[in-house]
Design a protein around this motif. Structure first.
Motif, PDB file in Angstrom:
ATOM      1  N   SER A   1       0.821  -1.205   0.000  1.00  0.00           N
ATOM      2  CA  SER A   1       0.000   0.000   0.000  1.00  0.00           C
ATOM      3  C   SER A   1       0.860   1.262   0.000  1.00  0.00           C
ATOM      4  CB  SER A   1      -0.928   0.001   1.220  1.00  0.00           C
ATOM      5  OG  SER A   1      -1.831  -1.076   1.151  1.00  0.00           O
ATOM      6  N   THR A   2       1.913   1.249   0.821  1.00  0.00           N
ATOM      7  CA  THR A   2       2.794   2.411   0.906  1.00  0.00           C
ATOM      8  C   THR A   2       3.543   2.621  -0.400  1.00  0.00           C
ATOM      9  OG1 THR A   2       3.082   2.059   3.279  1.00  0.00           O
ATOM     10  CG2 THR A   2       4.699   3.462   2.182  1.00  0.00           C
ATOM     11  N   ALA A   3       4.056   1.530  -0.961  1.00  0.00           N
ATOM     12  CA  ALA A   3       4.795   1.633  -2.220  1.00  0.00           C
ATOM     13  C   ALA A   3       3.909   2.195  -3.325  1.00  0.00           C
ATOM     14  CB  ALA A   3       5.343   0.272  -2.620  1.00  0.00           C
ATOM     15  N   LEU A   4       2.659   1.752  -3.366  1.00  0.00           N
ATOM     16  CA  LEU A   4       1.741   2.252  -4.387  1.00  0.00           C
ATOM     17  C   LEU A   4       1.432   3.730  -4.165  1.00  0.00           C
ATOM     18  CD1 LEU A   4       0.021   1.620  -6.859  1.00  0.00           C
ATOM     19  CD2 LEU A   4      -1.819   0.899  -5.324  1.00  0.00           C
ATOM     20  N   ALA A   5       1.169   4.106  -2.929  1.00  0.00           N
ATOM     21  CA  ALA A   5       0.876   5.512  -2.627  1.00  0.00           C
ATOM     22  C   ALA A   5       2.039   6.418  -2.997  1.00  0.00           C
ATOM     23  CB  ALA A   5       0.538   5.664  -1.145  1.00  0.00           C
ATOM     24  N   GLU A   6       3.261   5.924  -2.808  1.00  0.00           N
ATOM     25  CA  GLU A   6       4.445   6.713  -3.137  1.00  0.00           C
ATOM     26  C   GLU A   6       4.698   6.807  -4.633  1.00  0.00           C
ATOM     27  OE1 GLU A   6       7.093   5.684   0.887  1.00  0.00           O
ATOM     28  OE2 GLU A   6       7.359   4.520  -0.963  1.00  0.00           O
ATOM     29  N   SER A   7       4.033   5.941  -5.403  1.00  0.00           N
ATOM     30  CA  SER A   7       4.298   5.863  -6.836  1.00  0.00           C
ATOM     31  C   SER A   7       3.263   6.585  -7.691  1.00  0.00           C
ATOM     32  CB  SER A   7       4.341   4.388  -7.272  1.00  0.00           C
ATOM     33  OG  SER A   7       5.266   3.673  -6.502  1.00  0.00           O
ATOM     34  N   VAL A   8       2.231   7.119  -7.050  1.00  0.00           N
ATOM     35  CA  VAL A   8       1.109   7.693  -7.788  1.00  0.00           C
ATOM     36  C   VAL A   8       0.986   9.192  -7.495  1.00  0.00           C
ATOM     37  CG1 VAL A   8      -1.405   7.608  -8.085  1.00  0.00           C
ATOM     38  CG2 VAL A   8      -0.112   5.489  -7.772  1.00  0.00           C
ATOM     39  N   ALA A   9       0.700   9.953  -8.534  1.00  0.00           N
ATOM     40  CA  ALA A   9       0.488  11.388  -8.357  1.00  0.00           C
ATOM     41  C   ALA A   9      -0.756  11.624  -7.510  1.00  0.00           C
ATOM     42  CB  ALA A   9       0.324  12.059  -9.720  1.00  0.00           C
ATOM     43  N   PRO A  10      -0.745  12.640  -6.647  1.00  0.00           N
ATOM     44  CA  PRO A  10      -1.895  12.883  -5.751  1.00  0.00           C
ATOM     45  C   PRO A  10      -3.234  12.979  -6.474  1.00  0.00           C
ATOM     46  CG  PRO A  10      -0.033  14.234  -5.100  1.00  0.00           C
ATOM     47  CD  PRO A  10       0.364  13.569  -6.391  1.00  0.00           C
ATOM     48  N   ALA A  11      -3.247  13.514  -7.679  1.00  0.00           N
ATOM     49  CA  ALA A  11      -4.508  13.677  -8.408  1.00  0.00           C
ATOM     50  C   ALA A  11      -5.153  12.349  -8.772  1.00  0.00           C
ATOM     51  CB  ALA A  11      -4.261  14.498  -9.669  1.00  0.00           C
ATOM     52  N   TYR A  12      -4.359  11.258  -8.805  1.00  0.00           N
ATOM     53  CA  TYR A  12      -4.882   9.945  -9.199  1.00  0.00           C
ATOM     54  C   TYR A  12      -4.885   8.944  -8.050  1.00  0.00           C
ATOM     55  CZ  TYR A  12      -4.372  11.587 -14.006  1.00  0.00           C
ATOM     56  OH  TYR A  12      -4.484  12.299 -15.169  1.00  0.00           O
TER      57      TYR A  12
END
Length: 207
Positions: free
Chosen positions: A130-141
């Motif tokens: 979950s953390t890795a994904l959150a760190e990899s995605v722009a806030p708008a998406y």
């Protein structure tokens, strides 16, 4: 849109697929390990009532160990990198998935200990994913990507226990031994674990 964004974000795509495979293995494990423990007790001569009582109590212990493992592996991923921890936890969890069903005729207490260890590694990479994904995605998406991850992940989680149950029935109908029946059932979760390993290796290294 979301799909166009994911086409350009390779790391996010790999993490979503890895999470889906992880959910297949994890929810399948949560669903069938209590039955595995009960079967181990019954096959070694314990009453069904005691077997059910013990396996029910062990579920609580599995959740406690899983929560501790999630914290522990999350901290390790801060130090050693998300990708490395995802690879190692998925690998160890897959080894358990491929082997634990074959221990059903052994000591129920050894099987119970192995199940607790299995749960720790199977659940431990959840916060890391979950953390890795959150760190990899722009806030708008981020909201849409996390929603998509949950959708596909829990669809896989709904199917996994059914796949294992179908395998158990198939092997039981063929007259296979208890060891082969339960070993084959849990091997279906190993498929998810193997995919999780493959996609963990494909995730770009942490910067």
């Amino acid at each position: 849109g979301l799909w166009r964004y994911l086409r350009t974000n390779r790391k996010a795509r790999k993490l979503i697929i890895g999470y889906t495979a992880h959910n297949w293995e994890m929810i399948g494990m949560w669903t069938w390990t209590p039955a595995l423990i009960s079967a181990s007790f019954v096959l070694t001569g314990t009453t069904t009532a005691l077997a059910t009582q013990w396996s029910t109590q062990l579920i609580t212990l599995m959740h406690v160990f899983g929560a501790v493992a999630a914290y522990f592996f999350g901290k390790l991923s801060d130090k050693f990198g998300r990708r490395n921890i995802l690879i190692w936890t998925a690998t160890i969890s897959t080894i358990f998935s491929c082997g634990i069903g074959f221990t059903v005729t052994g000591s129920p207490f050894i099987v119970s200990l192995l199940v607790v260890m299995y749960a720790a590694f199977c659940l431990g990479d959840s916060p890391v994913l979950s953390t890795a994904l959150a760190e990899s995605v722009a806030p708008a998406y981020l909201g849409a990507v996390l929603a998509l991850r949950s959708l596909v992940g829990f669809v896989a989680a709904a199917i996994a226990p059914l796949a294992a149950g179908s395998m158990l029935d198939l092997l039981r109908g063929s007259g296979a031994s208890a060891m082969v029946i339960w070993g084959g059932g849990f091997l279906t979760f190993g498929v998810g674990g193997l995919l999780a390993i493959i996609y963990a290796f494909q995730v770009p290294k942490d910067r």
